[in-house]
Design an enzyme around this catalytic site. Structure first.
Site, mmCIF file in Angstrom:
data_model
loop_
_atom_site.group_PDB
_atom_site.id
_atom_site.type_symbol
_atom_site.label_atom_id
_atom_site.label_comp_id
_atom_site.label_asym_id
_atom_site.label_seq_id
_atom_site.Cartn_x
_atom_site.Cartn_y
_atom_site.Cartn_z
ATOM 1 N N SER A 1 0.857 -1.188 0.000
ATOM 2 C CA SER A 1 0.000 0.000 0.000
ATOM 3 C C SER A 1 0.883 1.225 0.000
ATOM 4 C CB SER A 1 -0.896 0.005 1.243
ATOM 5 O OG SER A 1 -1.576 1.246 1.386
ATOM 6 N N TYR B 1 -2.924 -1.388 10.164
ATOM 7 C CA TYR B 1 -2.928 -1.699 8.733
ATOM 8 C C TYR B 1 -1.663 -1.143 8.077
ATOM 9 C CZ TYR B 1 -4.206 -1.545 3.788
ATOM 10 O OH TYR B 1 -4.211 -1.678 2.417
#
Length: 253
Positions: free
Chosen positions: A138, A151
């Site tokens: 990400s 996350y």
């Protein structure tokens, strides 16, 4: 990464980025296996597509991963590409004591899951021609989102793990990192409708064009993620962290 005639596993392939890439890779002439927890979503993803298959996988279970890997190799011995895409994202408040159930589950799915699955399949992949592992991280691996700290941390860890894996498998398995920006998917509530996020089809088309480059980039980065990827190197980290926090807070309202 070879563009066609691969046998490709995509975890989290029943929806979002996984499903979009699965369809495009299948259209390019590959056999594709999508894996995930929800059989109904997997069946919908492969509907009407020859040489596209579905297998259920609980990525959080050590035992399930080992059984899945053995069944996968038995059913698809030509498997040569693994895309570790399955992931979860939960918002959290770090400013006070809280229940860590979501944080711990995020670590299990996003970090232990890919490590365990790669471990279960690495010896098989090393014996295949044109083998590749793609780890989906990400933009938040490089600039964290404060309200999704765990996350972000798992994606930073997978980025680091991918660097080590690439070196360890040099000459036998190509190792690629795919770092998406914020994309219009159902990863978090309301995310599919957020105008500031990249439309899923646009993202998937841009990724496929990057996969098609020779050689395939070690880091597959669409244009929208580069401000995050390059923030620290360009001396913009603090400003980018502030802007990212403000953008997401605005998008939630």
């Amino acid at each position: 990464m070879k563009q066609s005639d691969n046998t490709i596993l995509i975890t989290g392939g029943g929806s979002g980025i996984g499903e979009a890439l699965a369809h495009r890779l299948h259209d390019a002439g590959n056999t594709v296996i999508v894996a995930g927890r929800r059989r109904d979503a997997l069946d919908a993803a492969i509907a009407g597509r020859e040489n596209m298959h579905a297998m259920t996988l609980d990525i959080d279970s050590v035992e399930a991963i080992e059984t899945f890997a053995a069944d996968l190799i038995a059913a698809h011995p030509a498997l040569n590409v693994v895309i570790n895409n399955a992931g979860v994202m939960r918002y959290e408040d770090l400013s006070t004591r809280r229940d860590l159930t979501d944080a711990e589950a995020t670590i299990t799915t996003n970090l232990l899951g890919p490590i365990r699955l790669t471990n279960a399949l690495v010896d098989h992949l090393k014996a295949q021609d044109d083998a590749a592992i793609v780890n989906v991280t990400s933009g938040l691996a490089f600039v964290p989102l404060v309200i999704a700290a765990t996350y972000s941390a798992t994606k930073a860890a997978i980025h680091s793990y991918t660097l080590s894996l690439r070196d360890a498998l040099a000459g036998s398995v190509e190792v690629i990192e795919l770092a998406p920006p914020a994309v219009q998917t159902d990863l978090t509530p309301g995310q599919r409708e957020r105008a500031a996020y990249q439309p899923l089809d646009d993202f998937a088309d841009e990724v496929m064009a990057l996969f098609g480059q020779t050689p395939t980039p070690k880091e597959v980065l669409v244009e929208r993620v580069k401000p995050l990827r390059n923030a620290e190197a360009e001396g913009r980290f603090d400003a980018t962290l502030e802007q990212l926090t403000a953008m997401v807070k605005g998008a939630q309202h």
